[in-house]
Design a protein around this motif. Structure first.
Motif, mmCIF file in Angstrom:
data_model
loop_
_atom_site.group_PDB
_atom_site.id
_atom_site.type_symbol
_atom_site.label_atom_id
_atom_site.label_comp_id
_atom_site.label_asym_id
_atom_site.label_seq_id
_atom_site.Cartn_x
_atom_site.Cartn_y
_atom_site.Cartn_z
ATOM 1 N N MET A 1 0.838 -1.197 0.000
ATOM 2 C CA MET A 1 0.000 0.000 0.000
ATOM 3 C C MET A 1 0.873 1.248 0.000
ATOM 4 N N ILE A 2 0.323 2.346 -0.506
ATOM 5 C CA ILE A 2 1.055 3.600 -0.535
ATOM 6 C C ILE A 2 0.277 4.666 0.221
ATOM 7 N N GLN A 3 0.990 5.443 1.022
ATOM 8 C CA GLN A 3 0.353 6.465 1.843
ATOM 9 C C GLN A 3 1.162 7.751 1.755
ATOM 10 N N LEU A 4 0.485 8.863 1.470
ATOM 11 C CA LEU A 4 1.140 10.172 1.449
ATOM 12 C C LEU A 4 1.394 10.628 2.884
ATOM 13 N N ILE A 5 2.649 10.850 3.224
ATOM 14 C CA ILE A 5 3.032 11.253 4.580
ATOM 15 C C ILE A 5 3.138 12.768 4.694
ATOM 16 N N ALA A 6 3.747 13.400 3.696
ATOM 17 C CA ALA A 6 3.952 14.850 3.738
ATOM 18 C C ALA A 6 4.146 15.369 2.325
ATOM 19 N N SER A 7 3.891 16.641 2.133
ATOM 20 C CA SER A 7 4.141 17.278 0.838
ATOM 21 C C SER A 7 4.418 18.762 1.039
ATOM 22 N N SER A 8 5.088 19.345 0.084
ATOM 23 C CA SER A 8 5.381 20.775 0.122
ATOM 24 C C SER A 8 5.543 21.264 -1.306
ATOM 25 N N SER A 9 5.143 22.485 -1.565
ATOM 26 C CA SER A 9 5.273 23.021 -2.925
ATOM 27 C C SER A 9 5.340 24.536 -2.909
ATOM 28 N N PHE A 10 5.938 25.091 -3.954
ATOM 29 C CA PHE A 10 5.924 26.536 -4.171
ATOM 30 C C PHE A 10 6.126 26.796 -5.651
ATOM 31 N N SER A 11 5.730 27.979 -6.096
ATOM 32 C CA SER A 11 5.943 28.402 -7.477
ATOM 33 C C SER A 11 5.928 29.923 -7.530
ATOM 34 N N TYR A 12 7.058 30.518 -7.914
ATOM 35 C CA TYR A 12 7.207 31.969 -7.929
ATOM 36 C C TYR A 12 7.828 32.430 -9.245
#
Length: 247
Positions: A1-12
């Motif tokens: 199984m796959i589980q999303l633990i954390a994420s981060s993003s930006f765009s400038y």
């Protein structure tokens, strides 16, 4: 199984008062997996931001992904980008790069064209999973130069292919099983950066271990580095950490 633990993003954008020609797709559930992506509009032509946003919009509407579906995905995005000329004749040369990553139980599916980069981030170093479609990389592949010979030479951002109506589209698609990627106790840190972000990262491609294994700290570290040296292009990043376990 796959589980999303954390994420981060930006765009400038490179400069506060200019249009950001990057577009990103934060992690999104698609079928039994997770999809994320960055598209970088080719800035030398009108409609660059429309082209990149068109690519991301098309991706965001997918309901399933497989390795066999990658050609259809790229062809449909190219069709939509080419159709931008119907809105304005000045968009006749609109073009964009695109790098997307689909993670699911078996591994990672990659679709790539251009010079954004997908990395697997280990405890001590990063592993680049895509190859730039640039003039510099072409010269390296042809054994004309070594990477160190071109490090300070101009032209590193000259693309050899992109998604556009008037360019031969040469995309890459690949599948990598989890056991071929660097994981940490069953967790994997994957990150896509546009060239404005990975140029800063490659200045010194390492942080402390605590930062490398933390999506938010890693993202913030890249931002601080860009602020310190100044951006050389629009800069975007999407980073995720997933946990992969046997069903």
């Amino acid at each position: 199984m796959i589980q999303l633990i954390a994420s981060s993003s930006f765009s400038y954008p490179k400069e506060p008062d200019r249009i950001n020609e990057d577009s990103l797709l934060p992690p999104k559930s698609v079928g039994d997996g997770i999809l994320f992506a960055i598209a970088d509009g080719v800035g030398s032509y009108s409609g660059a931001n429309q082209a990149s946003s068109t690519a991301i919009t098309e991706l965001s509407e997918l309901t399933s992904i497989s390795l066999d579906s990658i050609p259809n995905i790229f062809n449909e995005i190219r069709r939509k980008v080419s159709a931008l000329v119907d809105k304005s004749e000045e968009f006749d040369k609109s073009a964009t790069t695109l790098t997307f990553c689909y993670v699911y139980d078996s591994g990672v599916i990659i679709g790539h064209i251009g010079d954004c980069r997908l990395y697997c981030i280990g405890e001590k170093r990063s592993y680049q999973l895509t190859k730039d479609d640039t003039r510099h990389q072409m010269l390296i592949d042809q054994n004309i130069f070594k990477p160190r010979d071109l490090k300070d030479k101009p032209g590193k951002n000259i693309l050899t292919t992109a998604i556009a109506s008037n360019v031969d589209m040469e995309y890459d698609c690949d599948f990598i099983p989890w056991n071929e990627l660097q994981g940490i106790n069953g967790m994997y840190h994957l990150c896509i950066m546009s060239d404005g972000a990975h140029n800063a990262w490659e200045r010194r491609p390492r942080f402390t271990t605590n930062t490398m294994i933390n999506s938010q700290k890693f993202s913030n570290g890249i931002l601080r580095r860009i602020e310190r040296f100044g951006p050389d292009d629009d800069f975007s990043l999407v980073s995720i950490i997933v946990n992969v376990t046997s069903p």
